[in-house]
Scaffold this motif. Structure first.
Motif: not given
Length: 191
Positions: A5-17, A94-103
């Motif tokens: 629910l955060q207002q700053d989508v750019v911050h959320v995008a970075k924080d999702l890393l 926030v578009l998720i563009r890439a992942i590293q395998p975890y399971a």
């Protein structure tokens, strides 16, 4: 839930890393550490599907309260997975563009038609969706549900390892295409 629910989508995008995206499809759990994202700032962002307050059957998901998935079909063949953020009627995602395998790597390999893991296996939004079993049936699903969810595993992503760049494939957005709304982890993460 407050995270979404955060207002700053750019911050959320970075924080999702470094967060871990999970899917539970056909009885199989797969997971990947998020390594690349792009922020889309709703009605004021020319690169956003919701630019100009455009409300259509496809974009309506973006106008819901944050904490759900937004999955759409790109070029008629690639499902792209997004995290909806902010309050209801503020269409940030926030578009998720890439992942590293975890399971679930064996299942990811099978879904991608690959024999072994390589750096290009999950380095695109269509590729990761295919590997994770994501399609439009997951659109508008809670990100705290049983089919798709995110977890914070306290994976360290130092700022020095993050590169901010313009988004990819949005040249039509004119000056908004140049905004540094894409975040990429430049090194392999250690879970």
């Amino acid at each position: 839930m407050d995270f979404y629910l955060q207002q700053d989508v750019v911050h959320v995008a970075k924080d999702l890393l470094g967060k871990v995206l999970y899917t539970h499809i056909h009885g199989v759990i797969c997971a990947g550490i998020i390594t690349e994202t792009e922020a889309y700032a709703g009605i004021t962002d020319r690169a956003s599907h919701a630019y100009g307050n455009r409300r259509t059957a496809r974009t309506e998901t973006m106008f819901q309260q944050g904490g759900i998935s937004y999955v759409y079909l790109c070029y008629g063949m690639h499902h792209l997975f997004n995290v909806v953020t902010n309050q209801k009627d503020i269409p940030h995602a926030v578009l998720i563009r890439a992942i590293q395998p975890y399971a679930g790597l064996d299942t990811m390999l099978q879904r991608r038609g690959a024999r072994q893991y390589h750096q290009q296996l999950l380095n695109g939004p269509g590729k990761l969706s295919q590997a994770m079993g994501i399609n439009q049936s997951i659109n508008a699903q809670s990100l705290q549900g049983e089919q798709v969810w995110l977890e914070d595993k306290s994976i360290d992503v130092p700022d020095a390892c993050i590169e901010a760049t313009p988004r990819i494939g949005v040249a039509y957005a004119k000056e908004d295409a140049l905004l540094p709304y894409r975040f990429v982890v430049k090194t392999q993460l250690q879970p």
